[in-house]
Design a protein around this motif. Structure first.
Motif, short mmCIF file in Angstrom:
data_model
loop_
_atom_site.label_atom_id
_atom_site.label_comp_id
_atom_site.label_asym_id
_atom_site.label_seq_id
_atom_site.Cartn_x
_atom_site.Cartn_y
_atom_site.Cartn_z
N ASN A 23 16.81 9.49 0.85
CA ASN A 23 17.36 10.75 -0.40
C ASN A 23 15.88 10.94 -0.61
O ASN A 23 15.62 12.46 -0.97
CB ASN A 23 18.23 10.25 -1.18
N GLU A 24 14.88 10.11 -0.86
CA GLU A 24 13.86 11.57 -1.61
C GLU A 24 11.96 10.89 -0.70
O GLU A 24 11.59 11.56 -1.04
CB GLU A 24 13.08 9.95 -3.29
N LYS A 25 13.10 10.62 0.48
CA LYS A 25 12.21 11.05 1.43
C LYS A 25 10.80 10.56 1.37
O LYS A 25 9.80 11.29 1.18
CB LYS A 25 11.12 12.66 1.53
N PHE A 26 10.53 8.62 0.96
CA PHE A 26 9.55 8.21 0.60
C PHE A 26 8.43 7.99 1.93
O PHE A 26 9.28 7.94 3.37
CB PHE A 26 9.70 6.63 0.28
N ASP A 27 7.58 8.44 2.07
CA ASP A 27 6.42 7.75 3.08
C ASP A 27 6.35 6.41 3.71
O ASP A 27 5.78 6.12 5.00
CB ASP A 27 5.23 8.75 2.77
N ILE A 28 5.92 5.30 2.93
CA ILE A 28 5.65 4.89 2.86
C ILE A 28 6.11 2.97 2.73
O ILE A 28 6.19 3.59 0.78
CB ILE A 28 4.20 4.05 3.34
N LYS A 47 12.41 3.43 10.04
CA LYS A 47 11.51 3.86 11.33
C LYS A 47 10.32 3.91 10.17
O LYS A 47 10.01 5.38 10.89
CB LYS A 47 11.73 4.64 12.17
N ILE A 48 10.23 4.24 9.34
CA ILE A 48 9.10 3.96 7.85
C ILE A 48 8.27 2.98 8.17
O ILE A 48 7.79 2.01 8.77
CB ILE A 48 9.97 4.13 6.83
N PRO A 49 6.55 3.71 8.75
CA PRO A 49 5.62 2.72 8.01
C PRO A 49 5.61 1.58 6.65
O PRO A 49 6.20 2.00 5.58
CB PRO A 49 4.41 3.35 8.01
N TYR A 50 5.18 0.57 6.97
CA TYR A 50 5.48 -1.14 6.19
C TYR A 50 4.56 -1.58 6.37
O TYR A 50 3.63 -1.71 7.21
CB TYR A 50 6.62 -1.10 7.05
N MET A 93 1.26 11.80 -0.97
CA MET A 93 2.29 10.97 0.18
C MET A 93 3.18 10.21 -0.76
O MET A 93 2.48 10.09 -2.47
CB MET A 93 0.92 9.42 0.01
N LYS A 94 4.51 9.50 -0.69
CA LYS A 94 5.36 8.92 -1.60
C LYS A 94 5.14 7.73 -1.32
O LYS A 94 5.33 6.78 0.13
CB LYS A 94 6.42 9.93 -1.42
N LYS A 116 -5.96 5.83 -7.74
CA LYS A 116 -7.62 6.21 -7.90
C LYS A 116 -8.52 7.23 -6.88
O LYS A 116 -8.75 8.20 -6.65
CB LYS A 116 -8.09 4.94 -8.09
N ASN A 117 -7.96 6.86 -5.99
CA ASN A 117 -8.42 7.00 -4.13
C ASN A 117 -7.40 7.76 -3.75
O ASN A 117 -7.57 8.63 -2.44
CB ASN A 117 -9.15 5.47 -3.29
N TYR A 118 -5.96 7.94 -3.82
CA TYR A 118 -5.00 9.41 -3.24
C TYR A 118 -4.16 9.73 -3.77
O TYR A 118 -4.54 9.46 -5.26
CB TYR A 118 -4.49 7.96 -2.34
N ASP A 119 -3.84 11.33 -3.71
CA ASP A 119 -2.58 11.73 -3.94
C ASP A 119 -1.71 11.47 -3.66
O ASP A 119 -1.18 11.73 -2.82
CB ASP A 119 -2.92 13.17 -3.71
N ALA A 120 -0.85 10.16 -4.88
CA ALA A 120 0.22 9.68 -3.67
C ALA A 120 0.82 9.14 -5.22
O ALA A 120 1.07 9.60 -6.83
CB ALA A 120 0.21 8.42 -4.00
N PHE A 121 2.16 9.99 -4.77
CA PHE A 121 3.62 9.34 -6.50
C PHE A 121 3.81 7.40 -5.70
O PHE A 121 4.43 7.63 -4.81
CB PHE A 121 4.67 10.85 -5.73
N ILE A 122 3.62 7.24 -6.84
CA ILE A 122 4.40 5.14 -6.17
C ILE A 122 5.62 5.42 -7.40
O ILE A 122 5.92 5.51 -9.16
CB ILE A 122 3.45 5.02 -6.70
#
Length: 261
Positions: A64-69, A93-96, A1-2, A21-27
């Motif tokens: 361009n970097e395909k962020f998810d939220i 149209k991205i989750p906010y 998840m980005k 701590k709780n997700y496999d995420a790039f921030i």
């Protein structure tokens, strides 16, 4: 998840730590200052941009970097950023999500010394009309000083600011005495606020309604103990936000993220 995180607040640091701590995420965290960027990096953000970003650049990065939220955890008074972020989310149209700290609970607090104002210009007018002989402690950040000083003398003005280059430059531009600048490294305690009131012989405090995390209760209690007034600027109402997109704690944030993905 980005995750594209609009940060620069203590809330945003808590969000970074929780998600890492709780997700496999790039921030990717954006802040408007180097100080905010330093805190975000220490909090665990994978990447940081430390400057104000125009709308088109945010759109390009997310696309361009395909962020998810897109998560907006900016200050409650940074209404223009929140308005921009909501429009970006709709356009792409991205989750906010808007992380909005709760309004301060004053249920058991003596509020008799609070004077409410809708803007910093109004705060300056109140001081000019009713407290023009009083020294003013400005606990509302460097970006709001100019509006207050339209009606208040710099001779009686003592701002508490983060001593970063941009804030110091604002003070110079406004001809604020360097000896009046109070260095800030986070929210002050009640005792520290009392010390400042006494040191600068302050008759009034200016603050934002920035929630308990912003130290509002400690400011009110210090003002009550020293029996001085505190002008509290009320939060701007942002009509563009859908209430279902607002969360006010990490549990609500967690539930929303799980629903999205």
């Amino acid at each position: 998840m980005k995750i594209f995180l609009l940060g620069g607040t203590k809330d945003s640091i808590n969000i970074i730590k929780f998600i890492k701590k709780n997700y496999d995420a790039f921030i990717l965290t954006t802040t408007t200052t180097e100080y905010g960027a330093k805190l975000a990096k220490e909090g665990g953000s994978d990447d940081i941009i430390a400057r104000p970003l125009p709308k088109e650049e945010i759109i390009n990065i997310i696309t361009n970097e395909k962020f998810d939220i897109l998560i907006d955890a900016t200050h409650p008074f940074a209404s223009h950023i929140t308005q921009t972020s909501t429009s970006i989310a709709k356009e792409l149209k991205i989750p906010y999500l808007r992380f909005e700290r709760p309004i301060t609970n004053l249920k058991n607090i003596n509020t008799s010394n609070i004077i409410y104002a809708n803007s910093f210009v109004d705060a300056g007018k109140i001081i000019s009309n009713e407290f023009n002989q009083s020294n003013v402690l400005h606990f509302a950040g460097a970006n709001t000083m100019e509006d207050v000083l339209k009606n208040v003398s710099t001779e009686k003005f003592y701002p508490r600011i983060v001593k970063v280059k941009s804030s110091i430059e604002k003070c110079k531009k406004l001809d604020i005495n360097p000896n009046h600048i109070i260095p800030m490294t986070g929210a002050a305690s009640k005792e520290e606020n009392i010390e400042l009131i006494e040191k600068y012989d302050a008759g009034i405090i200016i603050t934002k309604e920035s929630g308990e995390i912003g130290g509002v209760l400690d400011k009110i209690e210090a003002a009550n103990i020293k029996n001085i007034k505190i002008i509290m600027i009320q939060r701007p109402q942002i009509k563009e936000i859908n209430k279902k997109d607002i969360v006010s704690n990490l549990e609500e944030l967690d539930n929303k993220i799980k629903n999205f993905f």
